[in-house]
Write a protein that holds these residues in place. Structure first.
Motif, PDB file in Angstrom:
ATOM      1  N   GLN A   1      40.765  33.676  45.908  1.00 19.41           N
ATOM      2  CA  GLN A   1      40.485  33.663  47.346  1.00 19.41           C
ATOM      3  C   GLN A   1      39.601  34.826  47.787  1.00 19.41           C
ATOM      4  O   GLN A   1      39.066  34.817  48.891  1.00 19.41           O
ATOM      5  N   LEU A   2      39.432  35.828  46.921  1.00 15.38           N
ATOM      6  CA  LEU A   2      38.580  36.970  47.240  1.00 15.38           C
ATOM      7  C   LEU A   2      37.123  36.580  46.973  1.00 15.38           C
ATOM      8  O   LEU A   2      36.824  35.955  45.963  1.00 15.38           O
ATOM      9  N   PRO A   3      36.192  36.931  47.865  1.00 13.44           N
ATOM     10  CA  PRO A   3      34.777  36.629  47.616  1.00 13.44           C
ATOM     11  C   PRO A   3      34.328  37.143  46.246  1.00 13.44           C
ATOM     12  O   PRO A   3      34.809  38.178  45.772  1.00 13.44           O
ATOM     13  N   THR A   4      33.406  36.438  45.633  1.00 10.72           N
ATOM     14  CA  THR A   4      32.990  36.724  44.255  1.00 10.72           C
ATOM     15  C   THR A   4      32.557  38.166  44.055  1.00 10.72           C
ATOM     16  O   THR A   4      32.925  38.813  43.067  1.00 10.72           O
ATOM     17  N   THR A   5      31.778  38.704  44.991  1.00 12.61           N
ATOM     18  CA  THR A   5      31.277  40.076  44.853  1.00 12.61           C
ATOM     19  C   THR A   5      32.419  41.075  44.798  1.00 12.61           C
ATOM     20  O   THR A   5      32.426  41.994  43.961  1.00 12.61           O
ATOM     21  N   LEU A   6      33.399  40.907  45.671  1.00 10.89           N
ATOM     22  CA  LEU A   6      34.532  41.830  45.697  1.00 10.89           C
ATOM     23  C   LEU A   6      35.404  41.655  44.457  1.00 10.89           C
ATOM     24  O   LEU A   6      35.893  42.631  43.889  1.00 10.89           O
ATOM     25  N   ARG A   7      35.592  40.426  44.035  1.00 16.02           N
ATOM     26  CA  ARG A   7      36.399  40.191  42.833  1.00 16.02           C
ATOM     27  C   ARG A   7      35.734  40.821  41.613  1.00 16.02           C
ATOM     28  O   ARG A   7      36.412  41.432  40.766  1.00 16.02           O
ATOM     29  N   SER A   8      34.413  40.717  41.550  1.00 19.14           N
ATOM     30  CA  SER A   8      33.687  41.323  40.432  1.00 19.14           C
ATOM     31  C   SER A   8      33.830  42.834  40.436  1.00 19.14           C
ATOM     32  O   SER A   8      33.929  43.472  39.383  1.00 19.14           O
ATOM     33  N   TYR A   9      33.831  43.418  41.634  1.00 20.34           N
ATOM     34  CA  TYR A   9      34.001  44.869  41.724  1.00 20.34           C
ATOM     35  C   TYR A   9      35.344  45.284  41.115  1.00 20.34           C
ATOM     36  O   TYR A   9      35.420  46.226  40.318  1.00 20.34           O
TER      37      TYR A   9
END
Length: 254
Positions: free
Chosen positions: A242-250
């Motif tokens: 559910q976390l946006p991809t950019t934030l999850r990647s971080y």
């Protein structure tokens, strides 16, 4: 099409006119109100030092035609300089802050015209947060800066329950002794796109609450430290669909 030379001349003319008329534009602001930001020369953000007279000064300042942002600061530490390095102000029980400043007068404010409210380093505590939640308003505030305000979980819950702050998109909560309980109350800010939770020990339970929040898929910025989230919490952030991809990647790289 306007050429580069003409644009530069126009910019210069605008700057000259702004400087020439700035004093007259600021004349409507009462003594004790300072300008922190302008647009085309006109004051858009003002600052007032907190005192018994502050509510009256603020009311007068907000009658300014273009003022939509307010900072309320304290005379003892307007820039938060006394804190130095944040990590030095923690023990096992949370942030070590001075006692809250009496701010019951916040309940007398009319926030109706504001799009941004900055109380950073103003230690209002949970009583001050409750007073602020009772202020008059129309729910227009999109940016709310509460860094180092010592509001805790109960103060945050009071603000999230207030209709005056339902439109908040950018929320700064750095170092406020917020726990998982406080994170659960953030459902009262459904439009959040930026959230700063640094130096709040929310732990794994706080991460669970964050990932269940209605705004989680819309977040563009999430400021949180590994120690705040715990190792288990970091693993959940890194794997959360559910976390946006950019934030999850971080979080996968932390």
């Amino acid at each position: 099409m306007v050429g580069k030379a003409e644009r530069e001349q126009l910019t210069s003319d605008i700057q000259t006119l702004s400087e020439e008329h700035r004093d007259s534009w600021d004349a409507e602001l009462p003594l004790g109100v300072t300008v922190e930001a302008r647009r085309h020369g006109f004051a858009t953000k003002v600052a007032v030092e907190w005192s018994d007279e502050a509510p009256e000064l603020i009311a007068a300042a907000l009658r300014g035609r273009f003022v939509t942002a307010l900072r309320i600061r304290t005379g003892d530490d307007p820039e938060g300089e006394e804190w130095g390095h944040e990590e030095e102000h923690w023990d096992e029980n949370g942030p070590l802050m001075p006692p809250p400043i009496e701010a019951g007068g916040l309940a007398n404010l009319d926030l109706g015209r504001l799009a941004a409210l900055d109380l950073s380093y103003f230690r209002i505590g949970d009583p001050g947060a409750e007073a602020l939640a009772a202020a008059t308003g129309s729910g227009r505030i999109e940016t709310l800066d509460l860094r180092y305000c010592a509001i805790g979980d109960s103060g945050l819950a009071a603000l999230t329950a207030s209709p005056h702050f339902a439109a908040v998109r950018r929320l700064h909560l750095q170092c406020n002794a917020v726990t998982a309980e406080g994170v659960r109350s953030l459902t009262g800010f459904p439009k959040l796109t930026e959230l700063d939770l640094r130096y709040n020990h929310i732990g794994e339970d706080g991460v669970d609450a964050l990932l269940a929040a209605p705004f989680i898929g819309s977040l563009k910025r999430l400021l949180l430290y590994r120690d705040d989230a715990s190792e288990a919490g970091v693993r959940k952030l890194a794997a959360a669909p559910q976390l946006p991809t950019t934030l999850r990647s971080y979080w996968r790289s932390v």
